[in-house]
Design a protein around this motif. Sequence first.
Motif: not given
Length: 384
Positions: A187-214
């Motif tokens: 949970l560091t700035g550069f590591t988070l930025a790497q995941m976001k750069a791949m467009k795979i990171y959660a972006t929605e502020n919802i009840d279950f933000p990680c939709r694993s197996l949805d």
Amino acid sequence: MKNPISISSIGTISPLGKTSEEIWKNYLSDDHFFHLRGAGRDASWMGNLPEAIQKDVAQLRNENSKYRHLDESVLYAILAGRDAVKDLSLSNNNAGINIGSSRGATRLFEKYHEEYLQTGRASTYSSPSTTLGNISSWVAQDLQINGPEFSHSVTCSTGMHSILNAIAWIQSGMANNFLAGGSEAPLTGFTLAQMKAMKIYATENIDFPCRSLDMDKSRNSMILSEGAGIVTLSANEDLGTLASIKGIGFANEKLKHGASLSKNGKCLQKSMKMAMGDITEKEIDVVVMHAPGTIGGDLSEVNAVKKVFLGKLPAITSNKWKTGHSFAASGILSLQMAILMLQKQQFLPVPFSEFKQQPDKIENILVNSVGFGGNAVSILIGRN
């Protein structure tokens, strides 16, 4: 496997806590364990360790001056290691250690590199404190274990690969017992930025933000979390047995790019079939999925399970909707979830997933892990 390997103990720290009682209680809830940090475009969902564990980490730094310059990934592994062996009597000369990490000393890498850019000089501690092997070596120092110690990195399946390697050592006769697992502090700035750069990171502020197996999600929803997990493995039951490893499987597949996985998860198909060996599909009661919460990753793994289990599908679940993705440690957390289900004889479903089928029994569980590079590991565990 002709000779099953005993899982004698397991020690983990994660957003779910660290004691088996606390972890099980949190598994039974329908809550996730993420926090939204920051604001606006800089906001990020994260799976932080609970405050009580963070205090343990701070205390660890204070109890030994040698620990003050260590990265959190090392300190997390030390805490998990202590928990894993607290009730065991290990022979120092016959116990090995292999604790890996996907990202390693992320905070210290970023800190020391920033200092170098500003001053043109590297800190005295920059090299030894960011070396990958420093995780296992410090755990060995802390536990006073004198057997072989090393670390490796195989992306997100690192922890499960550590188990494969430990089994090879034990079955060769070169070690009687082995501590294996993974540790991650991403949970560091550069590591988070790497995941976001791949467009795979959660972006929605919802009840279950990680939709694993949805399987109906329209956006990627992976969330990073901190954690460490270590299992103690033995060729016999002298140290006790939480569960038995009945089969192991591993495979890779041809890549289109560095983060690709085939539509039907060919590597996962191979690893699951290898782990099952002579056990039939009908004898598998549950599959604990890697399921990171990405559209492609979840679909690929579900398709792989459907290819392997052509008839009736086993019960399917995952924990990343609740814990997040802790890279190297994630496979060990999935293995712990499987062990708890075996012990409690209770299935833990994903509340919003279409896969809610309850198993008729819980005796054999497949645990999957897969990472960048198209590599997969599957481990079959069962009741004693």
